[in-house]
Each structure stands twice: as C-alpha cells, then as structure tokens.
Design a protein around this motif. Structure first.
Motif, PDB file in Angstrom:
ATOM      1  N   GLY A  20       0.810  -1.217   0.000  1.00 12.32           N
ATOM      2  CA  GLY A  20       0.000   0.000   0.000  1.00 12.32           C
ATOM      3  C   GLY A  20       0.837   1.257   0.000  1.00 12.32           C
ATOM      4  O   GLY A  20       0.418   2.282   0.500  1.00 12.32           O
ATOM      5  N   SER A  28      -3.477   4.863   0.330  1.00 14.60           N
ATOM      6  CA  SER A  28      -4.930   4.876   0.351  1.00 14.60           C
ATOM      7  C   SER A  28      -5.363   6.020   1.259  1.00 14.60           C
ATOM      8  O   SER A  28      -4.605   6.473   2.116  1.00 14.60           O
ATOM      9  CB  SER A  28      -5.473   3.552   0.886  1.00 14.60           C
ATOM     10  N   ARG A  36      -9.913   4.502  -1.591  1.00 12.12           N
ATOM     11  CA  ARG A  36      -9.324   5.028  -2.834  1.00 12.12           C
ATOM     12  C   ARG A  36      -7.855   5.381  -2.651  1.00 12.12           C
ATOM     13  O   ARG A  36      -7.400   5.722  -1.566  1.00 12.12           O
ATOM     14  CB  ARG A  36     -10.084   6.293  -3.253  1.00 12.12           C
ATOM     15  N   ALA A  37      -7.096   5.328  -3.753  1.00 11.57           N
ATOM     16  CA  ALA A  37      -5.709   5.793  -3.713  1.00 11.57           C
ATOM     17  C   ALA A  37      -5.718   7.311  -3.857  1.00 11.57           C
ATOM     18  O   ALA A  37      -6.544   7.871  -4.580  1.00 11.57           O
ATOM     19  CB  ALA A  37      -4.908   5.160  -4.839  1.00 11.57           C
TER      20      ALA A  37
END
Lengths: 326, 259
Positions: free
Chosen positions: A266, B93, B135-136
C-alpha cells in the motif's frame, strides 16, 4: 496480500535461496553434494560448505538486506522512487576508501584493511554530504552527486597512477563487486556495522511515513527532520559502507527491490523497510546463484549482473517518470 | 481548552521583515480567520505558530508554555497544522493517509489501535470522506484531496488546529461544508485559526478576524470592523459590496482602487 503473508513469503524465498546457495555449485550437483555431505560429515565437502559457501551466502544475504533496506529508507526520505544508496555518495566513497587501502599496499599487509578503510570512506563521504547539503532534500541529492563524482575521480586517479597493470586490474575487478572468495573474517568484520546500520534505518519508519506528506506537515506531527536525516544517513553509511567494503560496488539492488515491493504494501514507507531488507537479501542471493551457475568457468562479477538486471529497470522508471511529469 | 499566544513575533529572511512585532491571542470559543493580501506574512505567521520556524524575536506560547519547550510529540498531539496545498508523495490509500494524523498518539512499534481507527473513521465522516477510504490518493479530485487532508489534520483530535487555506480549490458546496465544519469545531472548544483568501467566507463564518499587511497586524476583532471600507481600501486595494442574508453577512469585492 497482507503484509504478514508477504513477509512470510519473502522469508520462505530467502530460506530457499540460502539453501540453494549452500548446496548448488559448479563442482557437484546439489543432490550429490548433499549425499556426499551426509555420507561423510567431516570430509572435504564440509569444508566447502562451511568455509566457502556459508560465508558467501551469509555475506550475500547481509549485504543484499543492507542495500534493499537502505534503498527503501532513502526513497522514503527523499520521496523519490529513483533514489538508491549510490545517490548519497556512499557507494563511491566506500569504494574509494577500499581502493586506497589496496593501492597503498595496506591491504597486502593486513587483509582487513580494505573493508575497514571502505567503511571509513563511506563515513567520510556521508559526513561531507551532510556538511555540503542544506536543509532541502534537493541539496542532499546535489551534494550526493558531487561527493560521488569526487570519490570516483579519486578512484580513477588511483587506477591511473597504479604502479603496475596487475594492481589496476585487481582494483577494477574488485570494483565490479563480487561475493567470491570471501571468508568468515569478512562476515565478522561487516556484521557489527551492518547490524548497527539496520537498527538506525529501521527506527526511521514512522518519520518516513509522516514524510509522505510535506516536510512542514511531517514536522508538525512531531518529527525532528534534522535528527531523522542524521540517523538515516548514519544508517546508510554503516550498512552500505560495510556492504561495499566487503563485496565491492553492487548497484541497483536498493533501487529495484523497494520499487517492486512498494505496491504490495500500500505504498507505506515504514512497511516497506523490513520487507525491502528481505527482498534485497533474496535478490542478492539469486543474482549470486545466477553468477555461479550460468558461467562457472569465468565467473561473471555480481555487480555486473545486478547492473544488467537493474539498468533496464531504471530506464523504465525514467521513462515512466518522464511521461507522468506535469 | 487551548490557548495560543503570539508575543511580538519578528521574523526576518534575507533582510526582509516577513513578520514585524506580531502579537495576537487565539483561543477557543469561536472561529478565527487570518486574512491579508498575498505576501502579507500569513503563512509565515502560521509556520511560527505551528513551531516549524522560530522567530528571531518574540515567542509563541501554547497554554502558557513557550512552544519551543514542548516535547515535539506532545506538542503534535495538542496542535495540528494543515499546510497550504499539501502534497502527498506516495500512492497511499485515503485511510492510510488519514491515519498519518494519528502518528503523534502512537507509541513503540505497534500498529494503529482501536482508538486510532475510531478517530480516523470520525475524521473521515466529519469531512464527508467515508466513501473515499479505500481510494488511492492520486485518484482523487482536487476538492476530495483537500477534504482528505483536512481529515488527516482532524484525525489527531488536536486542541488547536491551524489550517492554511483549507478551502482553496474546493467547489462551493465543499467550501461551505469545510467552513461549517471548522466553525462547529471551534464552537465545540477547539481553537481554530484559518487562513482565508475568500473575504466573503471570512465575514460569514469567522467570529473574529486578524488582518495582516506587510508583516504587521493592521486590525483584529469583529469581522465587520476588520473588513471596514478603509481597511479594504488601504490593505486589499478594493471596494466591496456587503449585505446581510438570513444565514449571515456577505462581502463581495466590487472594484479595484486605482492609486
């Protein structure tokens, strides 16, 4: 994929590559090697395993982890996926330190002089970068480039003035980076510096996370950015300086590994640190296996292989950066 | 309850006086707006108040104690700073980005705990960003991004919030939403200081204004008085129409004052 699964996967891969590094070699197939070893535990195969392959595998894993970790830390700090340990001048100044020991003849008197002076070179290089760089990260990059160029020029000077062609050849080969013919002396010498460097770098995680925002926001979250830079550069100098001093210059591991792993965590800089260390160790051992198995006669230098793997990757990153630039 | 005090701050850079003996007090009980033309020193004052730069003279005090004497992490729990046009450097994110606001509250090597997650959810809800959590960051529109960054600052549940132009780049709906949110935050006891370029929003939402010009405080207090015609003329070099709506006062720039 969860971070834990990814970490476990990398540990498993590392274990496989490490075992492969111990068992695979030019002399005998792995299975025959293992059988021979079990049949005669105190025979010559044990010597090969313990005195030749084990230190080689350990050094590969250690230096790979250092390069991967330092790459992830520098990319996080500079907020630039193109950063790698070489960029802050560590690799070049460590190389110059080692070359100096070689050139002065100190290395022939005392085998450990070369790694020691490599580490000293890395320290001096980073101190110089610290002194030159202002507070901005751009200043750090420019100072890194300047120190790198200076150290490379001095290395070339040493080669230029070298008393005989053999010395020059030996230095050149050493600079290409390799894990061949290393002993436990090298492991023990690099280990304390390496581990101290790792500890420095692993403590920077949260501050690097905060730096995903701008520097002002990171500082307002309570992080002392001047201290962060000190710890981070010290960590890079120790880990990469020690790695370069015992293996020569092995580039691109610190660039490729964090980049491949980043989307899987991430994009969080702190999570990337330990995983890049594992990934770096894996890539280093895999490249070294490649070197040993593909061209057993005339061994390719490890640094050459990682550069050949790494540069196309670098091209790709530059192209993408150019395309997405505003 | 948190009180932030600027005591005769003078900040020099390159021989220029960016701040010149600026004194002001910011406390809870209402939204304070910091206004002034470009280059007046608003951002410099905010950075001094946030403890990011130290003035050459004078002192910033938070709850009676010099800002420089606060341990950085403790200070960061009390005081959040939302920089102008903050950039995000990685494709985090939204949930991970907002979680960065919890960093001052976390200890040791542990990951975020239930309190951290609850604070993040609350901050996302307060800024109308709950639906964006997965969401990114680089897929957000400018307005969404500004709201998410505000959520990041709110996630730390600070007693004092310094926001530098939080409504820049927002559409009217979300401008109103952010200003309402800041005002209700201020009314519920948080000390909120907000830099605004939109004078209409300043008179409509702020309970108090501080007007800065060339590094000096020109006026401070009631928004109507601070934005009185003489101040607008000399500091902003404009004339404005003003009036009263059921929701509050408004101010509309009409023409430039030509020297």
């Amino acid at each position: 994929m969860s971070d834990r699964a990814l970490g476990a996967g990398l540990v498993l891969l590392l274990a496989l590559l490490f075992s492969g590094s111990l068992l695979l070699g030019p002399a005998t197939p792995a299975l025959a090697f293992l059988q021979g070893l079990l049949a005669d535990p105190d025979g010559p195969l044990r010597l090969i395993l313990v005195e030749i392959r084990l230190p080689r595998a350990l050094l590969g894993a250690m230096t790979g982890a250092s390069l991967g970790l330092a790459g992830a830390a520098l990319q996080g700090y500079l907020r630039n996926p193109l950063a790698e340990p070489g960029i802050v001048g560590v690799s070049a100044s460590a190389a110059f330190g080692a070359v100096l020991a070689f050139y002065s003849g100190l290395a022939t008197l005392l085998p450990l002089a070369m790694p020691v002076s490599g580490i000293l070179g890395a320290m001096l290089g980073v101190l110089l970068v610290q002194a030159l760089a202002g507070t901005a990260t751009l200043g750090l990059i420019l100072a890194g480039v300047a120190v790198s160029s200076f150290a490379s020029a001095l290395t070339s000077l040493a080669l230029n003035l070298s008393p005989n062609p053999f010395a020059a050849t030996e230095i050149t080969f050493w600079l290409m980076g390799s894990l061949a013919d290393r002993s436990f002396d090298h492991v023990w010498l690099a280990l304390p510096f390496t581990v101290t460097g790792w500890l420095c770098l692993l403590t920077t995680g949260r501050a690097l996370d905060a730096l995903s925002l701008d520097e002002d926001a990171a500082a307002s979250l309570g992080f002392d950015l001047a201290r962060l830079r000190l710890v981070l550069l010290a960590g890079v100098a120790l880990a990469v300086g020690a790695a370069t001093a015992v293996t020569g210059v092995v580039g691109f591991v610190g660039l490729v590994v964090p980049h491949l792993l980043r989307p899987l965590v991430g994009h969080r800089p702190a999570r990337l640190l330990p995983l890049s260390a594992l990934g770096g160790a894996c890539l280093m051992l895999a490249s070294d296996l490649l070197v040993r198995l593909v061209t057993p006669g005339q061994e390719l230098k490890l640094g050459v292989v990682t550069a050949l793997i790494g540069t196309p990757f670098f091209f790709f990153l530059v192209l993408r950066a150019a395309r997405t630039a505003p | 309850m948190s009180r932030l005090l600027a005591d005769r701050l003078t900040f020099l850079r390159g021989g220029r006086r960016l701040l010149d003996e600026v004194s002001a007090t910011f406390g809870p009980g209402g939204l304070t707006g910091l206004i002034g033309p470009n280059g007046a020193g608003k951002t410099t004052l905010m950075r001094c108040l946030a403890g990011l730069v130290r003035p050459q003279q004078g002192q910033v005090r938070l709850d009676g104690r010099a800002l420089a004497d606060w341990p950085a992490q403790v200070r960061a729990r009390q005081l959040a700073y939302l920089p102008q046009a903050d950039t995000v450097h990685w494709r985090l994110s939204v949930a991970d980005l907002v979680m960065l606001g919890r960093l001052p509250h976390r200890q040791g090597w542990n990951g975020p705990g239930p309190a951290d997650r609850a604070a993040v959810e609350e901050a996302l809800a307060a800024t109308d960003c709950t639906g964006l959590a997965a969401r990114a960051v680089d897929t957000l529109s400018g307005g969404e991004r500004a709201r998410v960054l505000l959520a990041r600052a709110l996630a730390g549940q600070p007693a004092t919030l310094l926001a530098d132009e939080p409504t820049a780049g927002l559409d009217p709906y979300h401008q109103l939403e952010v200003m309402e949110r800041l005002r209700s935050l201020a009314q519920s006891g948080t000390t909120v200081l907000v830099v605004l370029h939109d004078l209409s929003a300043a008179v409509r939402f702020c309970d108090r204004l501080v007007l800065l010009d060339r590094g000096r405080v020109v006026a401070a207090g009631d928004p109507g008085e601070v934005t009185a015609a003489p101040n607008l003329r000399t500091v902003f070099r404009i004339e404005a129409a003003r009036g009263q709506l059921p929701e509050g006062p408004y101010l509309l720039p009409r023409r430039r004052v030509l020297d």
